[in-house]
Motif scaffolding. Structure first.
Motif, short mmCIF file in Angstrom:
data_model
loop_
_atom_site.label_atom_id
_atom_site.label_comp_id
_atom_site.label_asym_id
_atom_site.label_seq_id
_atom_site.Cartn_x
_atom_site.Cartn_y
_atom_site.Cartn_z
N LYS A 52 0.82 -1.20 0.00
CA LYS A 52 0.00 0.00 0.00
C LYS A 52 0.86 1.26 0.00
CE LYS A 52 -3.76 -2.23 2.52
NZ LYS A 52 -4.63 -2.18 3.73
N PRO A 53 0.55 2.21 -0.88
CA PRO A 53 1.32 3.46 -0.89
C PRO A 53 1.05 4.28 0.35
CG PRO A 53 -0.56 3.60 -2.37
CD PRO A 53 -0.49 2.18 -1.91
N VAL A 54 2.08 4.94 0.82
CA VAL A 54 1.95 5.79 2.01
C VAL A 54 1.87 7.24 1.57
CG1 VAL A 54 2.99 6.50 4.18
CG2 VAL A 54 3.24 4.14 3.38
N LYS A 55 0.84 7.92 1.97
CA LYS A 55 0.65 9.31 1.58
C LYS A 55 1.02 10.24 2.72
CE LYS A 55 -2.81 12.49 -0.30
NZ LYS A 55 -4.23 12.66 -0.69
N ALA A 56 1.97 11.13 2.45
CA ALA A 56 2.38 12.09 3.47
C ALA A 56 1.30 13.13 3.68
CB ALA A 56 3.68 12.76 3.04
N GLY A 65 4.03 21.48 3.44
CA GLY A 65 4.74 20.88 4.57
C GLY A 65 4.18 19.52 4.90
N TRP A 66 4.60 18.99 6.05
CA TRP A 66 4.16 17.67 6.50
C TRP A 66 3.94 17.71 8.00
CZ3 TRP A 66 6.21 14.61 10.27
CH2 TRP A 66 5.76 13.28 10.35
N GLN A 67 2.98 16.87 8.47
CA GLN A 67 2.78 16.73 9.90
C GLN A 67 2.24 15.35 10.21
OE1 GLN A 67 -0.08 19.51 11.37
NE2 GLN A 67 -1.82 18.56 10.30
N GLY A 68 2.53 14.89 11.42
CA GLY A 68 2.05 13.60 11.88
C GLY A 68 2.57 13.29 13.27
N ASP A 69 1.72 12.66 14.10
CA ASP A 69 2.09 12.29 15.47
C ASP A 69 2.62 13.48 16.28
OD1 ASP A 69 1.39 9.60 15.09
OD2 ASP A 69 3.36 9.16 14.23
N GLY A 70 2.03 14.66 16.06
CA GLY A 70 2.47 15.83 16.81
C GLY A 70 3.77 16.43 16.31
N LEU A 71 4.26 15.98 15.17
CA LEU A 71 5.50 16.48 14.58
C LEU A 71 5.19 17.17 13.27
CD1 LEU A 71 7.50 13.19 15.16
CD2 LEU A 71 7.84 15.31 16.46
N SER A 72 6.11 18.00 12.78
CA SER A 72 5.86 18.69 11.51
C SER A 72 7.16 19.11 10.85
CB SER A 72 4.97 19.92 11.73
OG SER A 72 5.63 20.88 12.53
N LEU A 73 7.08 19.29 9.53
CA LEU A 73 8.16 19.84 8.73
C LEU A 73 7.59 20.96 7.88
CD1 LEU A 73 9.80 16.53 7.39
CD2 LEU A 73 10.75 18.05 9.15
#
Length: 295
Positions: A52-56, A65-73
């Motif tokens: 399965k492809p993972v979508k940011a 940008g990106w974010q996940g699990d309380g983190l971000s770029l």
């Protein structure tokens, strides 16, 4: 000990030479393909990134940008991580056929080969975590420390583990890969058991990780994976971190240590050095009696 280690190194050189002369492996190395590769167990290894492809995720304001699990770029850092991932995908096409050949000559099982490329979300989570733990550290400096965007696991039964690791690591060095990390934790009383090594591919200069395991140590790694992931989250309380570590320690305590595993070290660099031009011969001075003037 030294004689045995030298014998293993020589055996690795001979085995690697034989692997290079084999038709299927040689052709795979020549064109750099990493598509479907047959393995000794009769299974077929599919191309990297299968499943399965993972979508940011993107930040709410849609700035890339990106974010996940309380983190971000932010957008700029996220773009650099995407470029790093692209370089990893390119390097993998050369490294994977080498790893398959190394597994064959050392009689190892390649475990989890379909997941040899770290997913975008996993890498971005790791980068964001490292930058949060080291305020002021740039994304470039963080990426320079990452060795597992491409990763492999070689596994042997306990009885052939030490010899297998010696041959496999020697073969990687003989292939011209630079050893940039060697973490042998078999001697630990608590925590993770195994060898986590990293190498730098001479063609792309991209680093890749190789883990050396037994069936028991690989099982323990998988059994503790979710515990480790929770432990690393910034939202996990100190009390929960200690509890999770105790649970991991208990699991790894059950892993038998193969004979000689604690003494395994990274192989010496064996890549051929470039030829050097020899200095011109220096004319020797004539003997003193020949130099003296005639009377």
């Amino acid at each position: 000990m030294i004689k045995n280690r030298t014998a293993h190194r020589l055996a690795a050189a001979a085995a690697l030479a034989a692997a290079l002369s084999a038709g299927p492996v040689q052709s795979a190395l020549a064109d750099g393909r990493a598509g479907a590769h047959p393995v000794s167990a009769g299974k077929t290894i599919t191309a990297a990134g299968a499943g399965k492809p993972v979508k940011a995720e993107r930040l709410p304001d849609g700035d890339g940008g990106w974010q996940g699990d309380g983190l971000s770029l932010n957008a700029a850092d996220n773009k650099k991580v995407d470029a790093f991932l692209a370089r990893a995908r390119s390097a993998e096409r050369t490294v994977s056929p080498e790893m398959e050949a190394v597994a064959r000559i050392s009689h190892a099982t390649l475990v989890g080969f379909d997941h040899r490329l770290k997913s975008p979300d996993s890498l971005k989570r790791k980068v964001a975590t490292a930058m949060k733990e080291a305020p002021g550290q740039t994304v470039d400096a963080t990426l320079a420390r990452i060795n597992d965007s491409i990763r492999y696991t070689l596994q042997w039964p306990d009885g052939s583990y030490t010899n297998g690791v010696t041959i496999a690591s020697s073969a990687l060095a003989l292939w011209g890969n630079d050893s940039v990390k060697w973490s042998n934790t078999w001697g630990r009383k608590h925590g993770y058991k195994g060898i986590n090594a990293a190498w730098r591919d001479p063609h792309s200069q991209h680093a890749f990780e190789v883990q050396f395991h037994t069936p028991s140590s690989k099982w323990a790694q998988e059994a503790t994976h979710k515990l480790y992931e929770e432990q690393r989250l910034p939202t996990t309380s100190p009390e929960r971190v200690r509890e999770l570590q105790e649970q991991q320690d208990a699991i790894f305590m059950s892993v038998p240590v193969p004979d000689g595993a604690e003494d395994l070290t990274a192989p010496a660099q064996t890549r051929p050095q470039p030829a050097r031009t020899l200095p011109a011969p220096v004319e020797q001075a004539a003997p003193a009696e020949q130099m003296a003037p005639a009377a």
